[in-house]
Design a protein around this motif. Sequence first.
Motif, short mmCIF file in Angstrom:
data_model
loop_
_atom_site.label_atom_id
_atom_site.label_comp_id
_atom_site.label_asym_id
_atom_site.label_seq_id
_atom_site.Cartn_x
_atom_site.Cartn_y
_atom_site.Cartn_z
N GLU A 152 0.83 -1.22 0.00
CA GLU A 152 0.00 0.00 0.00
C GLU A 152 0.86 1.27 0.00
OE1 GLU A 152 -3.36 0.14 -0.25
OE2 GLU A 152 -3.31 -2.04 -0.48
N CYS A 153 1.78 1.35 0.96
CA CYS A 153 2.57 2.59 1.09
C CYS A 153 4.01 2.42 0.61
CB CYS A 153 2.53 3.08 2.53
SG CYS A 153 3.31 1.99 3.72
N CYS A 205 1.21 2.39 7.89
CA CYS A 205 -0.19 2.57 7.47
C CYS A 205 -1.14 1.53 8.06
CB CYS A 205 -0.30 2.54 5.94
SG CYS A 205 0.10 0.95 5.20
#
Length: 123
Positions: free
Chosen positions: A36-37, A60
């Motif tokens: 995701e990050c 996150c």
Amino acid sequence: MADRSLRGMRLGAQSLQSEEGVVYSPRTRYTYLCPECGNETETVFSSEAEAPDTWECRHCGHEARRLVGDTPVEVDHSDVKAPRSHWDMLLERRTRAELEELLEERLQYLRARRGTGERKHSA
């Protein structure tokens, strides 16, 4: 008594034990990559322990996957059961017709207890 002072230690601040003679177990460092990050999270496990394929990303909170070399491990989610709701579990025990019949019986009981019966109120 004023010339003497009581000496002590702060609560929880320091241990009286020394680390002399302590042998730490062998450890292994693993790196997890969050899709995701894009951040990497490093964790240390005992070398006897089996490292999990996923770890929560510290940045996150999403699921980060363990890196083997430069590639993330493929995680198989096929054995994970979908969560069942209360309604799903109820439908496993009774049919919809039985549930409607039970509801009607219960409503009649409550109406009789209140003394309203089946009357409709006019405005």
